[in-house]
Design a protein around this motif. Structure first.
Motif, mmCIF file in Angstrom:
data_model
loop_
_atom_site.group_PDB
_atom_site.id
_atom_site.type_symbol
_atom_site.label_atom_id
_atom_site.label_comp_id
_atom_site.label_asym_id
_atom_site.label_seq_id
_atom_site.Cartn_x
_atom_site.Cartn_y
_atom_site.Cartn_z
ATOM 1 N N ARG A 202 34.231 26.594 31.276
ATOM 2 C CA ARG A 202 34.431 27.932 30.704
ATOM 3 C C ARG A 202 34.732 28.950 31.806
ATOM 4 N N ASP B 293 38.295 28.327 33.225
ATOM 5 C CA ASP B 293 39.393 28.319 32.237
ATOM 6 C C ASP B 293 40.451 29.402 32.477
ATOM 7 N N THR C 274 38.397 25.325 25.878
ATOM 8 C CA THR C 274 39.454 26.232 26.346
ATOM 9 C C THR C 274 39.883 27.238 25.285
ATOM 10 N N LYS C 275 40.233 28.429 25.762
ATOM 11 C CA LYS C 275 40.780 29.459 24.869
ATOM 12 C C LYS C 275 42.309 29.530 25.023
ATOM 13 N N ARG C 276 42.855 28.702 25.914
ATOM 14 C CA ARG C 276 44.270 28.840 26.255
ATOM 15 C C ARG C 276 45.119 27.771 25.558
#
Length: 429
Positions: free
Chosen positions: A339, A342, A372-374
């Motif tokens: 996190r 990331d 992941t937020k991507r």
């Protein structure tokens, strides 16, 4: 058993567990060996910053003309990295008779790999007519094999959550374990800026000569230089340590406190401090390898050290793409590490490692995908750190940077053949 490799193989077979806490077995063997030091000994415990602290202590003492011995663990490539005499890595042959000494004294006592090898290195250090010995504590403090030695000065670096299954669930419990290296009436230097209450309480209960950052010593600095002051000693206009990273001033401050606490026995000049900090080296700690693309090696393997790594990467300036090779142990807080990294990583290369404790490349990839937020970031899995690095180099442009981090095994894996000098393919070639 003729060679160091023979002995290391023997040590690996001896005990069913990699880690068996408790000092009774090690102390019994050490007593039979009559293990004792005639020079001052500094022990260094903590979650992060131990290796840097040991390296700076050694470097300054060497510049002051003292004969030093250092024990650190684990190693990156060669076992002999764990022991340094007078600034040089010990020769394998020099260790062999000390392994034989441990075996002769051990008799029926079962020792783990770490305990056996620690006793052999302590035996060598004790026999080497040194002026200062620096011992890095492996896991925890109270029950670590290194803690059979009554140190003249103890340093506790930053404390964070790691090895909870052995040390406890929070900083207070972990601090209590680290404080096990403190000795009554002796200097105890704490370089964690916000130490757990348990460490301070243990030092006060023992009657240690407690040195706290912000109370007994402090540092200040601007972009050009920094200064240190503590208990009748000041250093002004110091150059920054050669080890990179924002946290190194905290480590260096603890080092100067320890040397000030020991100044009657191991005096150092201001010039030795300057030269020692300027010349200190420590592979794998935010180590920048020049080349195209740039290569960063870092053994950050818990959330606290990964947060420091992220801050240091941020301070490097702009790179079009950051490629990251990651291999790590399965018992770490991997989702928190992923996190934190990331936002900085544009392409991941997850790798297997040659140890049963490691998380598999596939499990790391799955965890990253869940974290992941991507949406714009690709990943791949690899059988070894070398293979992962090769893939990263093939994909990278000269202006990019490649980060190799996680475990000592990950960084050590890419250093097997020496320090890689990267030369990316040029666009259009």
């Amino acid at each position: 058993m003729q060679t160091l490799q023979d002995w290391l193989a023997h040590c690996e077979r001896l005990h069913p567990k990699a880690i068996a806490l408790g000092l009774d077995r090690v102390r019994a063997v050490a007593d039979r060996m009559q293990l004792a030091f005639r020079c001052p000994v500094v022990t260094v415990a903590g979650t992060n910053g131990k290796g840097s602290t040991c390296a700076m202590l050694e470097s300054i003492a060497l510049q002051a003309g003292w004969k030093t011995g250092v024990y650190t663990s684990p190693h990156l490539v060669h076992f002999e990295e764990r022991c340094r005499l007078r600034g040089e890595m010990v020769a394998a042959d020099a260790l062999v008779p000390h392994f034989a000494r441990v075996e002769a004294a051990r008799q029926d006592v079962q020792l783990t790999y770490f305990e056996f090898t620690t006793l052999a290195i302590l035996s060598l250090l004790a026999a080497s007519e040194l002026d200062l010995v620096v011992l890095e504590v492996g896991l925890g403090g109270r029950l670590d094999a290194v803690n059979i030695i009554d140190a003249d000065c103890a340093v506790i670096t930053s404390i964070d959550i790691d090895h909870q299954e052995f040390l406890g669930p929070d900083r207070e419990a972990i601090g209590r374990e680290k404080a096990g290296i403190l000795r009554a009436g002796r200097p105890a230097v704490v370089s964690d800026p916000v130490p757990p209450r348990s460490v301070v309480a243990a030092a006060e209960k023992l009657g240690c000569d407690l040195w706290l950052l912000g109370r007994d010593y402090n540092f200040s600095g601007d972009k050009q230089q920094w200064g240190w002051a503590g208990r009748g000693r000041r250093y002004a206009g110091l150059g920054y340590p050669a080890l990179r990273g924002a946290n190194q001033l905290i480590n260096a401050s603890g080092v100067l406190a320890a040397l000030t606490a020991l100044r009657d026995r191991v005096p150092v000049t201001a010039q030795a401090v300057r030269n020692g900090l300027a010349m200190v080296e420590l592979p794998g700690r935010f180590q920048l390898v020049p080349g195209q693309p740039a290569l960063v090696l870092d053994v950050a393997h818990n959330p606290h050290s990964v947060a420091a790594l992220a801050a240091n990467l941020d301070a490097m300036g702009f790179y079009p793409t950051t490629h990251a090779v990651l291999g790590a142990m399965g018992d770490k807080d991997l989702s928190e590490m992923l996190r934190r990294m990331d936002p900085l990583v544009d392409r991941w290369y997850f790798t297997d490692l040659p140890t049963p404790r490691a998380a598999s490349a596939a499990s790391l990839q799955a965890l990253w995908q869940a974290t992941t937020k991507r949406k714009d970031v690709a990943s791949s899995t690899h059988a070894s750190p070398e293979a992962a690095l090769r893939s990263a180099v093939e994909a990278a442009d000269p202006a990019d940077r490649i980060l190799v981090f996680g475990s000592f095994h990950t960084v050590g894996g890419v250093l097997q053949g020496g320090l890689p000098r990267l030369q990316a393919r040029h666009i259009g070639s």
